[in-house]
Design an enzyme around this catalytic site. Sequence first.
Site, PDB file in Angstrom:
ATOM      1  N   GLU A 115       0.834  -1.213   0.000  1.00 60.53           N
ATOM      2  CA  GLU A 115       0.000   0.000   0.000  1.00 60.53           C
ATOM      3  C   GLU A 115       0.870   1.266   0.000  1.00 60.53           C
ATOM      4  O   GLU A 115       0.509   2.267  -0.622  1.00 60.53           O
ATOM      5  CB  GLU A 115      -0.946  -0.027   1.194  1.00 60.53           C
ATOM      6  CG  GLU A 115      -1.956  -1.162   1.063  1.00 60.53           C
ATOM      7  CD  GLU A 115      -2.897  -1.249   2.244  1.00 60.53           C
ATOM      8  OE1 GLU A 115      -2.480  -1.803   3.277  1.00 60.53           O
ATOM      9  OE2 GLU A 115      -4.019  -0.750   2.148  1.00 60.53           O
ATOM     10  N   GLU A 135      -4.082  -9.062   3.711  1.00 63.60           N
ATOM     11  CA  GLU A 135      -4.946  -8.729   4.849  1.00 63.60           C
ATOM     12  C   GLU A 135      -6.134  -9.664   4.988  1.00 63.60           C
ATOM     13  O   GLU A 135      -6.569  -9.979   6.091  1.00 63.60           O
ATOM     14  CB  GLU A 135      -5.450  -7.280   4.720  1.00 63.60           C
ATOM     15  CG  GLU A 135      -4.395  -6.224   5.054  1.00 63.60           C
ATOM     16  CD  GLU A 135      -3.563  -5.787   3.862  1.00 63.60           C
ATOM     17  OE1 GLU A 135      -3.483  -6.529   2.858  1.00 63.60           O
ATOM     18  OE2 GLU A 135      -2.985  -4.692   3.931  1.00 63.60           O
TER      19      GLU A 135
HETATM   20  N1  CO8 Z   1       4.164  -6.661  12.173  1.00 59.49           N
HETATM   21  C1  CO8 Z   1       4.848  -6.929  13.304  1.00 59.49           C
HETATM   22  N2  CO8 Z   1       5.884  -7.775  13.354  1.00 59.49           N
HETATM   23  C2  CO8 Z   1       6.244  -8.378  12.216  1.00 59.49           C
HETATM   24  C3  CO8 Z   1       5.589  -8.163  10.999  1.00 59.49           C
HETATM   25  C4  CO8 Z   1       4.500  -7.246  11.006  1.00 59.49           C
HETATM   26  N3  CO8 Z   1       3.805  -6.938   9.895  1.00 59.49           N
HETATM   27  N4  CO8 Z   1       6.180  -8.911  10.045  1.00 59.49           N
HETATM   28  C5  CO8 Z   1       7.182  -9.568  10.656  1.00 59.49           C
HETATM   29  N5  CO8 Z   1       7.213  -9.278  11.967  1.00 59.49           N
HETATM   30  C6  CO8 Z   1       8.140  -9.798  12.987  1.00 59.49           C
HETATM   31  C7  CO8 Z   1       7.858 -11.257  13.331  1.00 59.49           C
HETATM   32  O1  CO8 Z   1       6.794 -11.365  14.233  1.00 59.49           O
HETATM   33  C8  CO8 Z   1       9.192 -11.656  13.902  1.00 59.49           C
HETATM   34  O2  CO8 Z   1       9.287 -11.194  15.220  1.00 59.49           O
HETATM   35  P1  CO8 Z   1      10.014 -12.113  16.357  1.00 59.49           P
HETATM   36  O3  CO8 Z   1      11.443 -12.225  15.906  1.00 59.49           O
HETATM   37  O4  CO8 Z   1       9.846 -11.319  17.606  1.00 59.49           O
HETATM   38  O5  CO8 Z   1       9.308 -13.434  16.333  1.00 59.49           O
HETATM   39  C9  CO8 Z   1      10.202 -10.867  13.081  1.00 59.49           C
HETATM   40  O6  CO8 Z   1       9.451  -9.810  12.481  1.00 59.49           O
HETATM   41  C10 CO8 Z   1      10.828 -11.682  12.000  1.00 59.49           C
HETATM   42  O7  CO8 Z   1       9.772 -12.256  11.236  1.00 59.49           O
HETATM   43  P2  CO8 Z   1       9.699 -13.821  10.866  1.00 59.49           P
HETATM   44  O8  CO8 Z   1      10.406 -14.644  11.886  1.00 59.49           O
HETATM   45  O9  CO8 Z   1       8.269 -14.148  10.585  1.00 59.49           O
HETATM   46  O10 CO8 Z   1      10.586 -13.784   9.530  1.00 59.49           O
HETATM   47  P3  CO8 Z   1      10.447 -14.742   8.256  1.00 59.49           P
HETATM   48  O11 CO8 Z   1      11.637 -14.421   7.424  1.00 59.49           O
HETATM   49  O12 CO8 Z   1      10.211 -16.145   8.652  1.00 59.49           O
HETATM   50  O13 CO8 Z   1       9.105 -14.225   7.522  1.00 59.49           O
HETATM   51  C11 CO8 Z   1       7.588 -12.562   6.655  1.00 59.49           C
HETATM   52  C12 CO8 Z   1       9.039 -12.924   7.019  1.00 59.49           C
HETATM   53  C13 CO8 Z   1       7.138 -13.370   5.464  1.00 59.49           C
HETATM   54  C14 CO8 Z   1       7.585 -11.067   6.297  1.00 59.49           C
HETATM   55  C15 CO8 Z   1       6.650 -12.843   7.853  1.00 59.49           C
HETATM   56  O14 CO8 Z   1       7.200 -12.212   8.998  1.00 59.49           O
HETATM   57  C16 CO8 Z   1       5.247 -12.340   7.683  1.00 59.49           C
HETATM   58  O15 CO8 Z   1       4.450 -12.976   7.023  1.00 59.49           O
HETATM   59  N6  CO8 Z   1       4.947 -11.181   8.297  1.00 59.49           N
HETATM   60  C17 CO8 Z   1       3.596 -10.624   8.275  1.00 59.49           C
HETATM   61  C18 CO8 Z   1       3.295  -9.965   6.953  1.00 59.49           C
HETATM   62  C19 CO8 Z   1       1.881  -9.464   6.890  1.00 59.49           C
HETATM   63  O16 CO8 Z   1       0.929 -10.170   7.044  1.00 59.49           O
HETATM   64  N7  CO8 Z   1       1.751  -8.142   6.661  1.00 59.49           N
HETATM   65  C20 CO8 Z   1       0.468  -7.485   6.539  1.00 59.49           C
HETATM   66  C21 CO8 Z   1       0.076  -6.906   7.858  1.00 59.49           C
HETATM   67  S1  CO8 Z   1      -1.543  -6.201   7.844  1.00 59.49           S
HETATM   68  C22 CO8 Z   1      -1.304  -4.672   7.135  1.00 59.49           C
HETATM   69  O17 CO8 Z   1      -0.246  -4.347   6.671  1.00 59.49           O
HETATM   70  C23 CO8 Z   1      -2.457  -3.726   7.078  1.00 59.49           C
HETATM   71  C24 CO8 Z   1      -1.972  -2.301   7.131  1.00 59.49           C
HETATM   72  C25 CO8 Z   1      -2.969  -1.235   7.003  1.00 59.49           C
HETATM   73  C26 CO8 Z   1      -4.255  -1.438   7.737  1.00 59.49           C
HETATM   74  C27 CO8 Z   1      -4.883  -0.149   8.076  1.00 59.49           C
HETATM   75  C28 CO8 Z   1      -6.222  -0.395   8.765  1.00 59.49           C
HETATM   76  C29 CO8 Z   1      -6.561   0.599   9.817  1.00 59.49           C
END
Ligand code: CO8
Length: 261
Positions: A115, A135
């Site tokens: 976005e 999402e």
């Molecule tokens: N938010 C918070 N923490 C995150 C996020 C995130 N979006 N993405 C990754 N992290 C954190 C993980 O929780 C992890 O933390 P910890 O080490 O404490 O466990 C750390 O980052 C490393 O992540 P991973 O261990 O998961 O790393 P990988 O290499 O295995 O995976 C990914 C990387 C693929 C990016 C995976 O972390 C993932 O899928 N993340 C979530 C992605 C996602 O779903 N994003 C969309 C979020 S919703 C959104 O953006 C809506 C925004 C606008 C809405 C407005 C409405 C009001």
Amino acid sequence: MSENIILSEVNGHVGLLTINRPKVHNALSTPVLLELEQAFITLDNDPRVRVIVFTGAGDKAFVAGGDLSEMVSRDGITHYQEFAEDIHRVFRRFETSDKPTIAAVNGYALGGGTELLLSLDIRLVADNADLALPEIGLGVFPGAGGTQRMIRQVPSCVAKELMFSGRRFKAEEAVRIGLANRVVPQAELLGEAMILAAQIAEKSPLVLKLMKRALRDGVNMPMEAALAHEQALIGLVFDTQDAHEGISAFLEKRKANFTGR
Ligand code: CO8
């Protein structure tokens, strides 16, 4: 300088904003979003800066979305509305700036990351980039302008498939569907973005500003009104030192030196 955003100025005319939260793949929490807004305002208000580049820290992520930990800790609709208001205001500020913006997408651009790039003018994507509007899988939908910008920027059947399924897609597909300009090897991404930014920054900042206005305003007008708007703006352009300089430089076979006046 703020903790989560690195603001650097490269060669005077190009501003670089780096979202710097690599431990969480540069996820956008409210403080990060507000710091990003302030850093952008600094560059937007700086007359030396003509082009603004956005990237993420590290070699894994541009922005992995809104901060899910923060979202889950929010209680009630009011908080979501506050976040939605903030993110809409900030992304709209980027989108409507008079200065050209470039996204250097160096990895994950998920949810709010996709976005964010939808609100920037030009998008270069690294060959390891991974994009999505996931999402729907989280029980929400792309509410950072995603539904509205996606449907306006790619064919509606493609926009709907990506939003309804939430599936990830790679850099090549982003280019194929018109969401990004080109794929660049990751090691060369920032360099390429800076070269492009420098090429644009050599041009007249005044013309860029008026052209951005013509594009931004005209696209929502009926054609006749849009052409009248373009005509008014081109009238302003011809009356400037930059137009005189650009045309004189061509006739004198030299490089133009645009000042924005
Ligand atoms: N938010 C918070 N923490 C995150 C996020 C995130 N979006 N993405 C990754 N992290 C954190 C993980 O929780 C992890 O933390 P910890 O080490 O404490 O466990 C750390 O980052 C490393 O992540 P991973 O261990 O998961 O790393 P990988 O290499 O295995 O995976 C990914 C990387 C693929 C990016 C995976 O972390 C993932 O899928 N993340 C979530 C992605 C996602 O779903 N994003 C969309 C979020 S919703 C959104 O953006 C809506 C925004 C606008 C809405 C407005 C409405 C009001």
